[in-house]
Write an enzyme that holds these catalytic residues in place. Structure first.
Site: not given
Ligand code: DGY
Length: 327
Positions: A236, A265, A284
């Site tokens: 993250r 983002e 991402h």
């Molecule tokens: C998640 O699933 O947490 C990812 O960041 C996106 O697939």
């Protein structure tokens, strides 16, 4: 028929499962539903299938008196205020497991690409700047035989460690709890966070975003890393203090970074990281393979459908809600 709101068009097999269980409304736009639309849509819905871009908090829950389940289309659920859902008896589910290998592939791709400056080299060639083979042209960091520091040794961290073995890397990790069985299986050694910062040639982040991990990588952490170190983040964005990362990359405090996640983002157009050659920035896409995104859709849908049928959803995050109902 119960009602479900899905905040974006997820792969069809997931929607098919939902349609068998409920009346389904899908937000068809490419961008997330604006907040006021989302708040309106949840007013009469029994289940919500949000993405990590949609905030589920007290304000939303106050507007959703019939809501039984929030079935996140992601493994991470920092977009959801889980205690607020729990307090209201709303089940929260996620999609663990299915995206492990796909995300680990991307983390490893970033380790290789940032270490060996692949994106920079590609841009260099396309810009017509390649004149001859050169002994010092675009030198990077060796991955084979290097020390990999994993911050977090959950499913994805462990999957990255398995890949690292094929590159003869020395794997060290730091996490809140030691995982001795996994250490043996993966040939990984536990290190304090400080030791990991000092020893690692590559650091890959695999912890959830929490109050304790926000800005874990700050100026102080960068000051303790090798000047040749490469940082990879597929977890993250807010785990890394981007202003401190910019300063570390700009001044050569560390060599390079590969980020699949940012804060916020998408990044603002004036984010200074966009001006640097020694950082690879991806939008991402850690879980973005056809098979994985489809499986995430069916998992999220199965979680929502089970909850609507009054059954235990397979991937329940707040088990206490279920236990309370059964008591
Ligand atoms: C998640 O699933 O947490 C990812 O960041 C996106 O697939």
């Amino acid at each position: 028929m119960p009602k479900v709101f899905v905040t974006r068009r997820i792969p069809e097999p997931g929607l098919a499962i939902l349609r068998r269980a409920a009346e389904v409304k899908v937000w068809e736009e490419e961008l997330p539903p604006p907040r006021d639309v989302l708040l309106k849509e949840v007013e009469d819905c029994d289940a919500l299938v949000p993405l990590l871009t949609d905030r589920v908090d007290d304000e939303l829950l106050d507007r959703a008196p019939h809501l039984k389940v929030v079935a996140n289309y992601a493994v991470g659920y920092d977009n959801i205020d889980v205690p607020a859902c729990t307090a209201r008896g709303v089940l929260v589910t996620n999609t663990p497991g299915v995206l492990t290998e796909t995300t680990a592939d991307l983390a490893f791709a970033l380790i290789l690409a940032a270490g060996r400056r692949l994106v920079e080299a590609d841009k260099f060639l396309r810009a017509g700047r390649w004149q001859t083979w050169g002994p010092t042209l675009l030198l990077g960091q060796d991955v084979y035989g290097a020390t990999l520091g994993l911050v977090g040794l959950g499913r994805i961290g462990a999957a990255v460690a398995r890949r690292a073995r094929g590159f003869n890397m020395q794997v060290i990790y730091h996490s809140r709890h030691r995982q001795e069985a996994l250490e043996k299986e993966l040939g990984a050694a536990y290190a304090s966070f400080d030791e990991l910062l000092h020893r690692s040639d590559f650091i890959s982040i695999h912890v959830p975003l929490t109050a304790a991990t926000r800005h874990l990588f700050n100026a102080d952490a960068f000051a303790r890393m090798k000047p040749t170190a490469v940082l990879v983040n597929t977890a993250r964005g807010p785990i890394v203090d981007e202003a401190a990362l910019y300063a570390a990359l700009k001044t050569g405090r560390i060599a390079a970074a590969g980020l699949d996640v940012m804060d916020p983002e998408p990044p603002r157009r004036d984010n200074p990281l966009l001006t640097l050659d020694n950082v690879i920035l991806l939008p991402h896409i850690g879980s973005a393979s056809v098979a994985t995104r489809t499986r995430m859709a069916t998992m999220a849908a199965e979680n929502a459908a089970a909850a609507l049928r009054g059954e235990l959803p397979p991937n329940l995050v707040n088990r206490e809600v279920w236990d309370r109902r059964r008591a």
